[in-house]
Design a protein around this motif. Structure first.
Motif, PDB file in Angstrom:
ATOM      1  N   GLU A 291     -49.560 -13.928 -97.412  1.00  0.00           N
ATOM      2  CA  GLU A 291     -49.204 -15.302 -97.047  1.00  0.00           C
ATOM      3  C   GLU A 291     -48.638 -15.382 -95.622  1.00  0.00           C
ATOM      4  O   GLU A 291     -48.831 -16.376 -94.918  1.00  0.00           O
ATOM      5  CB  GLU A 291     -48.228 -15.931 -98.051  1.00  0.00           C
ATOM      6  N   ASN A 292     -47.956 -14.340 -95.183  1.00  0.00           N
ATOM      7  CA  ASN A 292     -47.420 -14.335 -93.823  1.00  0.00           C
ATOM      8  C   ASN A 292     -48.487 -14.015 -92.790  1.00  0.00           C
ATOM      9  O   ASN A 292     -48.458 -14.548 -91.678  1.00  0.00           O
ATOM     10  CB  ASN A 292     -46.254 -13.353 -93.706  1.00  0.00           C
ATOM     11  N   ILE A 293     -49.427 -13.173 -93.152  1.00  0.00           N
ATOM     12  CA  ILE A 293     -50.561 -12.909 -92.258  1.00  0.00           C
ATOM     13  C   ILE A 293     -51.340 -14.201 -92.047  1.00  0.00           C
ATOM     14  O   ILE A 293     -51.667 -14.576 -90.915  1.00  0.00           O
ATOM     15  CB  ILE A 293     -51.456 -11.791 -92.818  1.00  0.00           C
ATOM     16  N   GLU A 294     -51.628 -14.900 -93.142  1.00  0.00           N
ATOM     17  CA  GLU A 294     -52.351 -16.168 -93.044  1.00  0.00           C
ATOM     18  C   GLU A 294     -51.553 -17.188 -92.232  1.00  0.00           C
ATOM     19  O   GLU A 294     -52.103 -17.861 -91.361  1.00  0.00           O
ATOM     20  CB  GLU A 294     -52.649 -16.714 -94.441  1.00  0.00           C
ATOM     21  N   ASP A 295     -50.260 -17.294 -92.501  1.00  0.00           N
ATOM     22  CA  ASP A 295     -49.443 -18.262 -91.777  1.00  0.00           C
ATOM     23  C   ASP A 295     -49.359 -17.916 -90.284  1.00  0.00           C
ATOM     24  O   ASP A 295     -49.407 -18.815 -89.445  1.00  0.00           O
ATOM     25  CB  ASP A 295     -48.031 -18.344 -92.358  1.00  0.00           C
ATOM     26  N   SER A 296     -49.263 -16.643 -89.958  1.00  0.00           N
ATOM     27  CA  SER A 296     -49.180 -16.279 -88.542  1.00  0.00           C
ATOM     28  C   SER A 296     -50.483 -16.608 -87.816  1.00  0.00           C
ATOM     29  O   SER A 296     -50.455 -17.086 -86.678  1.00  0.00           O
ATOM     30  CB  SER A 296     -48.814 -14.796 -88.373  1.00  0.00           C
ATOM     31  N   LEU A 297     -51.620 -16.399 -88.473  1.00  0.00           N
ATOM     32  CA  LEU A 297     -52.907 -16.759 -87.864  1.00  0.00           C
ATOM     33  C   LEU A 297     -53.037 -18.271 -87.725  1.00  0.00           C
ATOM     34  O   LEU A 297     -53.491 -18.773 -86.685  1.00  0.00           O
ATOM     35  CB  LEU A 297     -54.058 -16.181 -88.683  1.00  0.00           C
TER      36      LEU A 297
ATOM     37  N   LEU B 142     -53.371 -20.624 -84.258  1.00  0.00           N
ATOM     38  CA  LEU B 142     -54.359 -21.693 -84.074  1.00  0.00           C
ATOM     39  C   LEU B 142     -53.667 -23.013 -83.749  1.00  0.00           C
ATOM     40  O   LEU B 142     -54.083 -23.734 -82.831  1.00  0.00           O
ATOM     41  CB  LEU B 142     -55.234 -21.827 -85.321  1.00  0.00           C
ATOM     42  N   TYR B 143     -52.613 -23.346 -84.486  1.00  0.00           N
ATOM     43  CA  TYR B 143     -51.886 -24.591 -84.232  1.00  0.00           C
ATOM     44  C   TYR B 143     -51.290 -24.592 -82.821  1.00  0.00           C
ATOM     45  O   TYR B 143     -51.402 -25.572 -82.090  1.00  0.00           O
ATOM     46  CB  TYR B 143     -50.783 -24.801 -85.277  1.00  0.00           C
ATOM     47  N   PHE B 144     -50.659 -23.487 -82.446  1.00  0.00           N
ATOM     48  CA  PHE B 144     -50.055 -23.376 -81.116  1.00  0.00           C
ATOM     49  C   PHE B 144     -51.109 -23.583 -80.034  1.00  0.00           C
ATOM     50  O   PHE B 144     -50.920 -24.367 -79.108  1.00  0.00           O
ATOM     51  CB  PHE B 144     -49.386 -22.008 -80.982  1.00  0.00           C
ATOM     52  N   TYR B 145     -52.242 -22.886 -80.160  1.00  0.00           N
ATOM     53  CA  TYR B 145     -53.317 -23.042 -79.178  1.00  0.00           C
ATOM     54  C   TYR B 145     -53.837 -24.478 -79.149  1.00  0.00           C
ATOM     55  O   TYR B 145     -54.157 -25.012 -78.087  1.00  0.00           O
ATOM     56  CB  TYR B 145     -54.477 -22.094 -79.477  1.00  0.00           C
TER      57      TYR B 145
ATOM     58  N   ILE C 205     -45.685 -19.572 -74.730  1.00  0.00           N
ATOM     59  CA  ILE C 205     -45.550 -18.318 -75.475  1.00  0.00           C
ATOM     60  C   ILE C 205     -45.111 -18.600 -76.913  1.00  0.00           C
ATOM     61  O   ILE C 205     -44.106 -19.257 -77.145  1.00  0.00           O
ATOM     62  CB  ILE C 205     -44.539 -17.380 -74.792  1.00  0.00           C
ATOM     63  N   LEU C 206     -45.878 -18.056 -77.860  1.00  0.00           N
ATOM     64  CA  LEU C 206     -45.561 -18.109 -79.281  1.00  0.00           C
ATOM     65  C   LEU C 206     -45.019 -16.741 -79.680  1.00  0.00           C
ATOM     66  O   LEU C 206     -45.661 -15.717 -79.442  1.00  0.00           O
ATOM     67  CB  LEU C 206     -46.820 -18.430 -80.102  1.00  0.00           C
ATOM     68  N   LEU C 207     -43.847 -16.730 -80.288  1.00  0.00           N
ATOM     69  CA  LEU C 207     -43.218 -15.498 -80.756  1.00  0.00           C
ATOM     70  C   LEU C 207     -43.302 -15.451 -82.278  1.00  0.00           C
ATOM     71  O   LEU C 207     -42.821 -16.365 -82.955  1.00  0.00           O
ATOM     72  CB  LEU C 207     -41.757 -15.439 -80.303  1.00  0.00           C
ATOM     73  N   LEU C 208     -43.915 -14.407 -82.818  1.00  0.00           N
ATOM     74  CA  LEU C 208     -44.032 -14.196 -84.258  1.00  0.00           C
ATOM     75  C   LEU C 208     -43.237 -12.941 -84.590  1.00  0.00           C
ATOM     76  O   LEU C 208     -43.540 -11.865 -84.071  1.00  0.00           O
ATOM     77  CB  LEU C 208     -45.500 -14.014 -84.652  1.00  0.00           C
TER      78      LEU C 208
ATOM     79  N   ALA D  65     -56.449 -29.051 -84.735  1.00  0.00           N
ATOM     80  CA  ALA D  65     -56.510 -27.956 -85.713  1.00  0.00           C
ATOM     81  C   ALA D  65     -56.286 -28.575 -87.088  1.00  0.00           C
ATOM     82  O   ALA D  65     -55.176 -28.564 -87.613  1.00  0.00           O
ATOM     83  CB  ALA D  65     -55.469 -26.896 -85.399  1.00  0.00           C
ATOM     84  N   LYS D  66     -57.334 -29.108 -87.662  1.00  0.00           N
ATOM     85  CA  LYS D  66     -57.238 -29.803 -88.944  1.00  0.00           C
ATOM     86  C   LYS D  66     -56.832 -28.864 -90.064  1.00  0.00           C
ATOM     87  O   LYS D  66     -57.289 -27.726 -90.137  1.00  0.00           O
ATOM     88  CB  LYS D  66     -58.571 -30.463 -89.278  1.00  0.00           C
TER      89      LYS D  66
END
Length: 97
Positions: free
Chosen positions: A64-70, A74-77, A18-21, A85-86
């Protein structure tokens, strides 16, 4: 009804990563609820990460936070499912061997 629907009351039924944002100014789901959930997942040994976004509320508004959360999703998955995830900035994922 709140207690019955609160995720923290159902941690015993969880078994997936589980990733919590979380926005640190969220009035709908206060940050301490995400922190408590993260602590409970840590204790249970579930792979988890908590990403706290400064100046955000319930639903991110800063580009910037929307981009970072997306990117964080991807990184978490990528770590959970084992693909690369390059170009994504890594962050710690607890309980992930």
């Amino acid at each position: 009804i709140y207690k019955a629907r609160a995720p923290i009351e159902h941690v015993d039924t969880l078994d997936c990563p589980i990733l919590l944002l979380q926005g640190d100014e969220d009035k709908i789901v206060p940050p301490n609820q995400a922190e408590k959930m993260h602590e409970a997942l840590l204790k249970k040994g579930i792979p988890t990460a908590l990403r706290m976004y400064v100046g955000e509320q319930h639903g991110f508004r800063k580009a910037e936070n929307i981009e970072d959360s997306l990117d964080s999703e991807l990184y978490f998955y990528s770590k959970v499912y084992g693909f690369d995830a390059k170009g994504i900035k890594p962050f710690p994922i607890d309980n992930l061997d």
